[in-house]
Design an enzyme around this catalytic site. Structure first.
Site, short mmCIF file in Angstrom:
data_model
loop_
_atom_site.label_atom_id
_atom_site.label_comp_id
_atom_site.label_asym_id
_atom_site.label_seq_id
_atom_site.Cartn_x
_atom_site.Cartn_y
_atom_site.Cartn_z
N HIS A 206 0.84 -1.21 0.00
CA HIS A 206 0.00 0.00 0.00
C HIS A 206 0.87 1.26 0.00
O HIS A 206 0.58 2.22 -0.70
CB HIS A 206 -0.87 0.06 1.27
CG HIS A 206 -1.89 -1.02 1.36
ND1 HIS A 206 -1.83 -2.02 2.29
CD2 HIS A 206 -3.04 -1.23 0.66
CE1 HIS A 206 -2.87 -2.80 2.17
NE2 HIS A 206 -3.62 -2.37 1.19
N GLN B 139 -18.26 -6.55 -1.81
CA GLN B 139 -17.36 -7.39 -2.60
C GLN B 139 -17.00 -8.69 -1.88
O GLN B 139 -16.17 -9.46 -2.35
CB GLN B 139 -16.11 -6.62 -3.02
CG GLN B 139 -15.14 -6.25 -1.92
CD GLN B 139 -14.06 -5.31 -2.41
OE1 GLN B 139 -14.29 -4.13 -2.67
NE2 GLN B 139 -12.85 -5.82 -2.57
N SER C 291 0.15 -8.87 1.16
CA SER C 291 -1.31 -8.81 1.18
C SER C 291 -1.74 -8.62 2.63
O SER C 291 -1.10 -9.17 3.55
CB SER C 291 -1.87 -10.13 0.65
OG SER C 291 -3.22 -10.27 1.04
O1 PAF Z 1 -8.02 -3.85 -3.87
C1 PAF Z 1 -8.73 -3.48 -2.91
O2 PAF Z 1 -8.23 -3.24 -1.80
C2 PAF Z 1 -10.22 -3.31 -3.10
O3 PAF Z 1 -10.74 -4.29 -3.95
C3 PAF Z 1 -10.62 -1.91 -3.58
C4 PAF Z 1 -10.05 -1.59 -4.95
C5 PAF Z 1 -10.14 -0.86 -2.58
C6 PAF Z 1 -12.15 -1.81 -3.68
O4 PAF Z 1 -12.76 -2.04 -2.46
#
Ligand code: PAF
Length: 288
Positions: free
Chosen positions: A38, A62, A186
């Site tokens: 990140h 999601q 991750s």
């Molecule tokens: O990759 C992620 O962390 C998520 O899928 C995102 C792009 C922030 C959408 O919630």
């Protein structure tokens, strides 16, 4: 000074004020629990634009019904400290009901790209991603948005979405950041059992093995597939969700490896407390 916004209207007003000042805005969409991957997206964003906005939202739409929404790792204070250190100007961290208020009923779907790879075992995932990312683009109105290449299918889908819906944002993919031993970073690595590290590494070692065989001339994906699946299964507790050779744009399966071929992997390994952890990784097979 880093601003933290909870409401879409406040975030939008802040972004619009930056644009009126003539500043370019880069968005890094995240679900938090920051790691070096990140932070490298934030640094890339800062190279590309005057102002960096990070969104932090564990997007419920999601996650499928049996997935890890409730136990997804979270540490808001630590994330804010790390974002401050990266000179992020603003964080958008909405509550679920300000993103999905009472009566919400709209969904964005990218059709064919969402049916491949992760879309097969996570049928609701990409509609959730496409919907929330569209909302984030509408709220922040960024000039640029930076996404990690680890979520390779997500990146392909977002590029398609932006082109199809004429959203005026430039999408930048950023290379996978790995631990020293090769494991792709991750937030879900927090679920891994250190005693079972070799199984978690089977994805990156399978990529290496496949590249080496292709480099020696093996180009048939069925043959390469047998080899790499044998490698992954040689580690106890691994279950392959998919190991697919696909075209980098269409994500359609290919029979013969060429410069456009990506090997995409999703593997379940044994994690902490007897839980299975689903890991993904990917990479081009031939040198680019
Ligand atoms: O990759 C992620 O962390 C998520 O899928 C995102 C792009 C922030 C959408 O919630």
């Amino acid at each position: 000074m880093m601003d933290i916004f909870r409401q879409p209207e406040e975030m939008r007003a802040w972004s619009q004020a930056r644009s009126r000042e003539g500043k370019t805005v880069a968005l890094v969409p995240t679900m938090g629990y920051f790691h070096e991957g990140h932070l490298s997206l934030m640094r890339r964003a800062a190279e590309l634009c005057d102002t960096v906005v990070v969104s932090l939202f564990v997007n419920p739409t999601q996650f499928g019904p049996n997935e890890d929404l409730d136990r997804y790792p979270r540490d808001f204070e630590r994330d804010m400290e790390l974002a401050r250190q990266e000179s992020v100007a603003a964080v958008f961290a909405p509550a679920p009901d300000s993103m999905y208020p009472e009566g919400f009923q709209t969904e964005v779907r990218v059709q064919r790209l969402a049916t491949h790879l992760c879309g097969k075992s996570r049928p609701v995932h990409f509609a959730g991603v496409a919907t929330v990312v569209t909302k984030l683009f509408n709220v922040v109105g960024p000039d640029v948005a930076v996404f990690g290449e680890k979520d390779f299918q997500q990146l392909a889908l977002i590029r398609r979405l932006v082109a199809d819906l004429n959203i005026p944002v430039r999408i930048i993919g950023h290379p996978i950041v790995r631990e020293a031993d090769g494991l792709a970073m991750s937030s879900r690595n927090a679920y891994l059992d250190p005693a079972n590290r070799a199984a978690a590494l089977s994805l990156s070692t399978a990529l290496r093995l496949t590249r080496a065989e292709a480099g020696r001339g093996m180009r048939d994906t069925a043959e390469l597939g047998r080899l790499l699946e044998g490698h992954i299964h040689s580690f106890a507790g691994t279950t392959i969700d998919y190991a697919s050779f696909v075209d980098c744009d269409s994500l359609e399966a290919v029979k013969t490896v060429d410069e456009r071929t990506v090997l995409a992997l999703a593997v379940h390994v044994d994690g902490k407390a007897g839980n299975k952890v689903r890991l993904i990784d990917n990479g081009f097979i031939l040198p680019q």
